[in-house]
Design a protein around this motif. Structure first.
Motif, PDB file in Angstrom:
ATOM      1  N   LYS A 200       5.227   8.529   0.798  1.00 26.53           N
ATOM      2  CA  LYS A 200       4.856   9.853   0.290  1.00 26.53           C
ATOM      3  C   LYS A 200       4.261   9.735  -1.099  1.00 26.53           C
ATOM      4  O   LYS A 200       4.762   8.975  -1.942  1.00 26.53           O
ATOM      5  N   ASP A 201       3.180  10.490  -1.319  1.00 30.77           N
ATOM      6  CA  ASP A 201       2.583  10.624  -2.651  1.00 30.77           C
ATOM      7  C   ASP A 201       2.303   9.280  -3.311  1.00 30.77           C
ATOM      8  O   ASP A 201       2.495   9.112  -4.523  1.00 30.77           O
ATOM      9  N   LEU A 202       1.850   8.323  -2.516  1.00 28.97           N
ATOM     10  CA  LEU A 202       1.457   7.022  -3.053  1.00 28.97           C
ATOM     11  C   LEU A 202       0.034   7.105  -3.568  1.00 28.97           C
ATOM     12  O   LEU A 202      -0.839   7.666  -2.921  1.00 28.97           O
ATOM     13  N   ARG A 203      -0.221   6.512  -4.720  1.00 31.92           N
ATOM     14  CA  ARG A 203      -1.546   6.545  -5.302  1.00 31.92           C
ATOM     15  C   ARG A 203      -1.925   5.153  -5.796  1.00 31.92           C
ATOM     16  O   ARG A 203      -1.083   4.285  -5.966  1.00 31.92           O
ATOM     17  N   GLY A 204      -3.222   4.980  -6.055  1.00 30.91           N
ATOM     18  CA  GLY A 204      -3.704   3.733  -6.646  1.00 30.91           C
ATOM     19  C   GLY A 204      -3.287   2.512  -5.845  1.00 30.91           C
ATOM     20  O   GLY A 204      -3.336   2.481  -4.612  1.00 30.91           O
ATOM     21  N   GLN A 205      -2.861   1.474  -6.556  1.00 32.28           N
ATOM     22  CA  GLN A 205      -2.492   0.212  -5.935  1.00 32.28           C
ATOM     23  C   GLN A 205      -1.293   0.367  -4.995  1.00 32.28           C
ATOM     24  O   GLN A 205      -1.198  -0.336  -3.988  1.00 32.28           O
ATOM     25  N   ALA A 206      -0.403   1.291  -5.312  1.00 32.88           N
ATOM     26  CA  ALA A 206       0.783   1.497  -4.466  1.00 32.88           C
ATOM     27  C   ALA A 206       0.379   1.922  -3.059  1.00 32.88           C
ATOM     28  O   ALA A 206       0.971   1.479  -2.064  1.00 32.88           O
ATOM     29  N   LEU A 207      -0.631   2.779  -2.958  1.00 33.55           N
ATOM     30  CA  LEU A 207      -1.111   3.211  -1.652  1.00 33.55           C
ATOM     31  C   LEU A 207      -1.761   2.048  -0.911  1.00 33.55           C
ATOM     32  O   LEU A 207      -1.500   1.830   0.283  1.00 33.55           O
ATOM     33  N   ARG A 208      -2.582   1.302  -1.608  1.00 34.15           N
ATOM     34  CA  ARG A 208      -3.246   0.142  -0.984  1.00 34.15           C
ATOM     35  C   ARG A 208      -2.210  -0.849  -0.459  1.00 34.15           C
ATOM     36  O   ARG A 208      -2.315  -1.346   0.667  1.00 34.15           O
ATOM     37  N   ASP A 209      -1.203  -1.134  -1.264  1.00 33.60           N
ATOM     38  CA  ASP A 209      -0.174  -2.107  -0.861  1.00 33.60           C
ATOM     39  C   ASP A 209       0.586  -1.637   0.372  1.00 33.60           C
ATOM     40  O   ASP A 209       0.883  -2.429   1.270  1.00 33.60           O
ATOM     41  N   LYS A 210       0.890  -0.340   0.412  1.00 31.91           N
ATOM     42  CA  LYS A 210       1.657   0.179   1.548  1.00 31.91           C
ATOM     43  C   LYS A 210       0.824   0.182   2.813  1.00 31.91           C
ATOM     44  O   LYS A 210       1.328  -0.144   3.899  1.00 31.91           O
ATOM     45  N   VAL A 211      -0.436   0.554   2.716  1.00 32.11           N
ATOM     46  CA  VAL A 211      -1.320   0.531   3.885  1.00 32.11           C
ATOM     47  C   VAL A 211      -1.401  -0.891   4.439  1.00 32.11           C
ATOM     48  O   VAL A 211      -1.279  -1.119   5.651  1.00 32.11           O
ATOM     49  N   LYS A 212      -1.591  -1.841   3.559  1.00 32.81           N
ATOM     50  CA  LYS A 212      -1.692  -3.256   3.963  1.00 32.81           C
ATOM     51  C   LYS A 212      -0.396  -3.704   4.629  1.00 32.81           C
ATOM     52  O   LYS A 212      -0.389  -4.374   5.667  1.00 32.81           O
ATOM     53  N   GLU A 213       0.735  -3.318   4.046  1.00 32.56           N
ATOM     54  CA  GLU A 213       2.042  -3.716   4.586  1.00 32.56           C
ATOM     55  C   GLU A 213       2.260  -3.183   5.998  1.00 32.56           C
ATOM     56  O   GLU A 213       2.673  -3.930   6.894  1.00 32.56           O
TER      57      GLU A 213
END
Length: 369
Positions: free
Chosen positions: A352-365
């Motif tokens: 939830k509410d992931l932005r920037g690098q955090a969003l990229r990392d989670k998508v990749k994971e």
């Protein structure tokens, strides 16, 4: 590891059967006068002392309190490893206790304790299968056999699904037993089932099982789970696209999907858009999709469309153009934007509410799972 963890929890929480107000046990090679402790498994799985007795002539006894509920009781013996867990359900109980490890004790009791034994057997069986596949994967990895490694991973995924289905079937078939509630507790700990389904499963239990310490604890924890918390199944919705067609969430979903609440007038949203565009371009061919839900104002369709074009948002978009009265935003409890929910291929919220690098990392994971 999930299966092994579940088994360790059960081995700590369950064990035998109890129906009548008497418990009789035998144990060899334990000195007379050795203390034996009886406890009730209370809230948060904390043992609550009930009674103490001593070993005499290689045996011990307890008078059990008859309970309207199926209480989970725990026996510990001074100087002996492990514990015995049984269900006090007003059935007579006889125990052949192991002096090496109490968890290996043999118990003769009523239906709920037999059910517990069966459930532990199910868990043990899956644990053994999982260890076997894990060893196969390790051997393939050491030998650098990529096809064998892939086969092992696929077998593990299939086993996880089989295990989850077996546990859910067990729960649905035993809503009159504390053992079914124990299985539900394992499912909740594994976080393998969306929270709304957890609520549905819990509601299926009879009141006497819900009114046990374990039942009350699970009920309180489930009540705290929100409809859009991580682990919940994303609420379904549909809305009009810029061309006026109706698009559903199911139609827009991929392996990983970002539900992005934004608006043309929202400056922070526009600042974040280039990051989402970058992630989308890098992962769209690997199963990442985005559906934008705009909170643009009534009669501002042109502003909405211009922002989509200017920011190069080349994914699905929907909006009722109702500003803060946007029904999809209300369904998700959105009080401020940008707001975003990342869901997996099963529609379960994983971020939830992931932005920037955090969003990229989670998508990749999530894509690499």
């Amino acid at each position: 590891m999930k299966i092994l963890y579940a088994f360790s929890i059960l081995a700590l929480l369950l064990g035998c059967n109890s129906s009548s107000p008497k418990l009789e046990a035998s144990i060899d090679q334990v000195a007379d006068g050795t203390n034996v402790y009886l406890a009730l498994l209370g809230p948060q799985n904390v043992p609550v002392p009930i009674d103490t007795t001593q070993v005499s002539n290689s045996s011990f006894k307890f008078d059990l309190t008859t309970s309207k509920n199926q209480d989970i009781n725990l026996i510990q013996i001074e100087g002996v490893n492990g514990n015995i867990i049984f269900i006090n359900d007003a059935e007579s109980i006889k125990i052949d206790a192991s002096n090496e490890n109490l968890r290996n004790s043999k118990i003769k009791a009523g239906e709920h304790n037999i059910l517990l034994k069966n459930y532990i057997s199910i868990i043990t069986n899956f644990a053994e299968k999982k260890n076997f596949i894990k060893n196969q994967h390790t051997q393939a990895s050491q030998s650098q056999k990529e096809i064998a490694m892939l086969d092992a991973r696929l077998d593990m995924d299939a086993l996880e699904e089989e295990s989850k289905k077996a546990t859910l079937d067990f729960i649905k078939s035993h809503t009159n037993s504390i053992v079914g509630m124990m299985a539900l507790s394992d499912v909740m700990n594994s976080k393998s089932v969306p929270s709304n389904k957890m609520k549905s499963l819990y509601e299926g239990f009879i009141d006497t099982v819900k009114d046990t310490p374990l039942g009350r604890m699970l009920g309180q924890n489930i009540a705290k789970i929100g409809a859009t918390d991580v682990g919940a199944e994303a609420p379904k919705f549909s809305g009009p696209t810029p061309s006026g067609e109706e698009l559903t969430l199911d139609e827009a979903m991929s392996k990983v999907t970002l539900i992005d609440f934004w608006a043309s007038w929202c400056r922070p949203c526009r600042v974040e858009n280039p990051n989402i565009v970058s992630i989308y371009n890098d992962y769209k061919d690997k199963g990442f999709s985005v559906i934008g839900v705009s909170l643009d104002k009534p009669n501002s369709k042109n502003s909405w469309l211009k922002a989509i074009e200017d920011d190069q948002l080349e994914w699905n978009h929907i909006s009722n153009l109702m500003y803060w009265q946007e029904p999809i935003a209300q369904k998700y409890g959105v009080k401020a934007i940008p707001a975003a929910f990342l869901i997996d291929e099963n529609g379960v919220i994983v971020g939830k509410d992931l932005r920037g690098q955090a969003l990229r990392d989670k998508v990749k994971e999530v894509l690499e799972k």
